[in-house]
Design an enzyme around this catalytic site. Structure first.
Site, PDB file in Angstrom:
ATOM      1  N   LYS A   1     -11.925   0.884   5.078  1.00 38.36           N
ATOM      2  CA  LYS A   1     -10.651   1.659   5.009  1.00 38.36           C
ATOM      3  C   LYS A   1     -10.013   1.200   3.618  1.00 38.36           C
ATOM      4  O   LYS A   1     -10.447   0.043   2.983  1.00 38.36           O
ATOM      5  CB  LYS A   1      -9.959   1.157   6.266  1.00 38.36           C
ATOM      6  CG  LYS A   1      -9.575  -0.433   6.178  1.00 38.36           C
ATOM      7  CD  LYS A   1      -9.126  -0.789   7.667  1.00 38.36           C
ATOM      8  CE  LYS A   1      -8.894  -2.332   7.667  1.00 38.36           C
ATOM      9  NZ  LYS A   1      -8.698  -2.661   9.001  1.00 38.36           N
TER      10      LYS A   1
ATOM     11  N   ARG B   1      -0.842  -4.669  19.385  1.00 44.26           N
ATOM     12  CA  ARG B   1      -0.785  -3.766  18.468  1.00 44.26           C
ATOM     13  C   ARG B   1      -1.277  -2.320  18.931  1.00 44.26           C
ATOM     14  O   ARG B   1      -0.436  -1.620  19.462  1.00 44.26           O
ATOM     15  CB  ARG B   1      -1.414  -4.109  17.173  1.00 44.26           C
ATOM     16  CG  ARG B   1      -0.689  -3.763  15.647  1.00 44.26           C
ATOM     17  CD  ARG B   1      -1.493  -4.490  14.754  1.00 44.26           C
ATOM     18  NE  ARG B   1      -2.906  -4.203  14.606  1.00 44.26           N
ATOM     19  CZ  ARG B   1      -3.776  -4.469  13.667  1.00 44.26           C
ATOM     20  NH1 ARG B   1      -3.292  -5.206  12.914  1.00 44.26           N
ATOM     21  NH2 ARG B   1      -4.885  -4.209  14.054  1.00 44.26           N
TER      22      ARG B   1
ATOM     23  N   TYR C   1      11.664 -10.265 -19.181  1.00 44.69           N
ATOM     24  CA  TYR C   1      13.068  -9.716 -18.331  1.00 44.69           C
ATOM     25  C   TYR C   1      13.621 -11.161 -17.793  1.00 44.69           C
ATOM     26  O   TYR C   1      13.026 -12.186 -17.299  1.00 44.69           O
ATOM     27  CB  TYR C   1      12.795  -8.675 -17.161  1.00 44.69           C
ATOM     28  CG  TYR C   1      12.464  -7.575 -17.642  1.00 44.69           C
ATOM     29  CD1 TYR C   1      13.328  -6.659 -18.210  1.00 44.69           C
ATOM     30  CD2 TYR C   1      11.148  -7.107 -17.567  1.00 44.69           C
ATOM     31  CE1 TYR C   1      13.047  -5.426 -18.601  1.00 44.69           C
ATOM     32  CE2 TYR C   1      10.588  -5.755 -17.693  1.00 44.69           C
ATOM     33  CZ  TYR C   1      11.989  -4.830 -18.394  1.00 44.69           C
ATOM     34  OH  TYR C   1      11.541  -3.666 -18.764  1.00 44.69           O
TER      35      TYR C   1
ATOM     36  N   MET D   1       6.481  -4.126 -15.140  1.00 39.24           N
ATOM     37  CA  MET D   1       5.773  -3.006 -14.670  1.00 39.24           C
ATOM     38  C   MET D   1       4.378  -2.877 -15.115  1.00 39.24           C
ATOM     39  O   MET D   1       3.468  -2.590 -14.640  1.00 39.24           O
ATOM     40  CB  MET D   1       6.574  -1.945 -14.911  1.00 39.24           C
ATOM     41  CG  MET D   1       6.109  -0.735 -13.906  1.00 39.24           C
ATOM     42  SD  MET D   1       6.958   0.827 -14.097  1.00 39.24           S
ATOM     43  CE  MET D   1       8.699   0.624 -13.119  1.00 39.24           C
TER      44      MET D   1
HETATM   45  C1  LIG Z   1      -9.492  -3.922   9.050  1.00 37.36           C
HETATM   46  C2  LIG Z   1     -10.021  -4.152  10.380  1.00 37.36           C
HETATM   47  C3  LIG Z   1     -11.447  -4.911  10.460  1.00 37.36           C
HETATM   48  C4  LIG Z   1     -11.848  -5.581   9.413  1.00 37.36           C
HETATM   49  O1  LIG Z   1     -11.174  -6.946   9.217  1.00 37.36           O
HETATM   50  P1  LIG Z   1     -11.426  -7.987   8.310  1.00 37.36           P
HETATM   51  O2  LIG Z   1     -10.706  -9.187   8.612  1.00 37.36           O
HETATM   52  O3  LIG Z   1     -11.312  -7.455   6.911  1.00 37.36           O
HETATM   53  O4  LIG Z   1     -13.054  -8.160   8.288  1.00 37.36           O
HETATM   54  C5  LIG Z   1     -12.005  -4.918  11.804  1.00 37.36           C
HETATM   55  N1  LIG Z   1     -11.287  -4.138  12.916  1.00 37.36           N
HETATM   56  C6  LIG Z   1     -10.371  -3.744  12.841  1.00 37.36           C
HETATM   57  C7  LIG Z   1      -9.696  -3.028  14.083  1.00 37.36           C
HETATM   58  C8  LIG Z   1      -9.782  -3.510  11.861  1.00 37.36           C
HETATM   59  O5  LIG Z   1      -8.406  -3.022  11.698  1.00 37.36           O
END
Ligand SMILES: *Cc1c(COP(=O)(O)O)cnc(C)c1O
Length: 363
Positions: free
Chosen positions: A34, A125, A256, A304
């Site tokens: 992701k 969550r 800055y 920046m």
């Molecule tokens: C991002 C994510 C992972 C991976 O987590 P890491 O700590 O990067 O290994 C696994 N399961 C879910 C549901 C996630 O959102």
């Protein structure tokens, strides 16, 4: 190039194999790609993982899954965050597998989709908190096929808390109820990188979802942690060109807000990177980069598009040289974890924060 990253394909491959070797042949490894592969480039990372034998990949949303299909990725792809109804078309068309987070969504899912059901075992969550009997009933009544049962662990690197044990127990309670009811999903999975790296095999079941570890990191532990069982190495180096080198007199203010005042006549190298490239602004006046194999401190604010660093001890530095923001050169090394600790953030946000204008290259 002004600012770029170099991703080592061999490191990504070796990190994946390290996870495969640790969890053993009974456990499927589903790397998480992701957020553009945590900043490393999802398509290229996925190609490497697929070539290494990864049969599953995980993304956050449908768009990310579609992009991988369009890049030619053929592995199964799990879409982990919620899939709103208007995105279901994309799921079918591109052969993506959804995670379902509530029993209501489960009833609405068309039969064509094998799905993974997410349990909320304590992260509060996403996922269902329904009782095991209600879950069994909903799965039985749904037209689609339950292929996986999963949850996500909140504190796997924290050994001062028993939260992980409680989450595993809650998961197993639902797993037993589902199996006793004759529903037999293929996969059971809970673990991300920390539960793999700190050796919590109770969380592995028969599938694991490493993200960060694939890129070469495991978060630092809390409490009385065992030694890391997983050996992985950072796959990404982040570099910026030296745009200018200038000498300033004692007392000159730099950047800055005049955050830094030259203690003596100093030489400053100006680098082509800034917070618009994702360099943490919190490192103003306190970060380091590597110049010619030595650490050089950041002087003044992160701008920046520019960084100003101390080149007083590196008189050979000249425009066009490359400085390392993350990586190693000579005896010096800086990891995303080093930057994160100094900035008071986490390695994930440093890696994911490297913005799109930073060119990704692969070696
Ligand atoms: C991002 C994510 C992972 C991976 O987590 P890491 O700590 O990067 O290994 C696994 N399961 C879910 C549901 C996630 O959102």
């Amino acid at each position: 190039m002004r600012c770029w990253v170099e991703v080592s394909r061999a490191r990504i491959a070796a990190n994946f194999r390290a996870v495969v070797d640790l969890v053993g042949p009974e456990v499927e490894v589903m790397p998480v790609v992701k957020a553009e592969g945590y900043g490393h480039g999802a398509a290229e990372v996925s190609r490497v993982l697929e070539a290494q034998g990864a049969r599953w990949l995980a993304v956050s949303n449908v768009e990310e899954g579609v992009a991988l299909r369009q890049a030619g990725i053929r592995s199964r792809i799990l879409v982990m965050a919620d899939v709103p109804p208007y995105e279901r078309v994309g799921l079918a068309e591109f052969g993506l597998t959804p995670v379902i987070h509530s029993l209501e969504d489960l009833r609405a899912l068309p039969p064509a989709f094998p799905y993974h059901l997410k349990l909320d075992t304590g992260l509060s969550r996403m996922g269902t908190r329904a009782a095991p009997e209600a879950i069994v009933e909903a799965v039985r009544g749904a037209p689609a096929r339950l292929e996986g049962l999963m949850t996500h662990i909140a504190s796997a690197s924290d050994f001062s808390s028993r939260q992980t044990e409680a989450q595993i127990a809650r998961f197993l309670e639902v797993r037993r109820a589902v199996e006793a009811a004759g529903l037999a999903p293929t996969y059971f999975h809970l673990a991300g990188s920390a539960a793999i790296g700190y050796y919590r095999p109770g969380a592995w079941q028969n599938m694991v979802r490493p993200g960060l570890a694939i890129y070469g990191y495991v978060s630092p532990p809390r409490g009385d942690a065992p030694r890391l069982a997983l050996e992985v190495k950072p796959a990404l180096a982040w570099k910026a060109a030296v745009l200018a080198v200038r000498d300033v007199p004692a007392g000159a203010l730099v950047g800055y807000g005049g955050l830094f005042r030259a203690e003596r006549p100093m030489r400053i190298a100006v680098l082509a990177a800034g917070y618009a490239d994702g360099y943490p602004h919190q490192l103003s006046n306190r970060g380091h980069v590597i110049l010619h194999g030595r650490l050089a401190r950041l002087l003044g604010a992160v701008s920046m598009d520019l960084l100003t660093v101390d080149a007083t001890e590196a008189p050979e530095v000249k425009p066009g040289d490359a400085a390392s923001l993350v990586g190693s050169d000579g005896d010096a090394s800086l990891t995303a974890e080093d930057l994160a600790q100094r900035a008071g953030v986490i390695s994930y946000s440093v890696l994911c924060g490297i913005t799109a204008r930073v060119r990704r290259t692969y070696v």
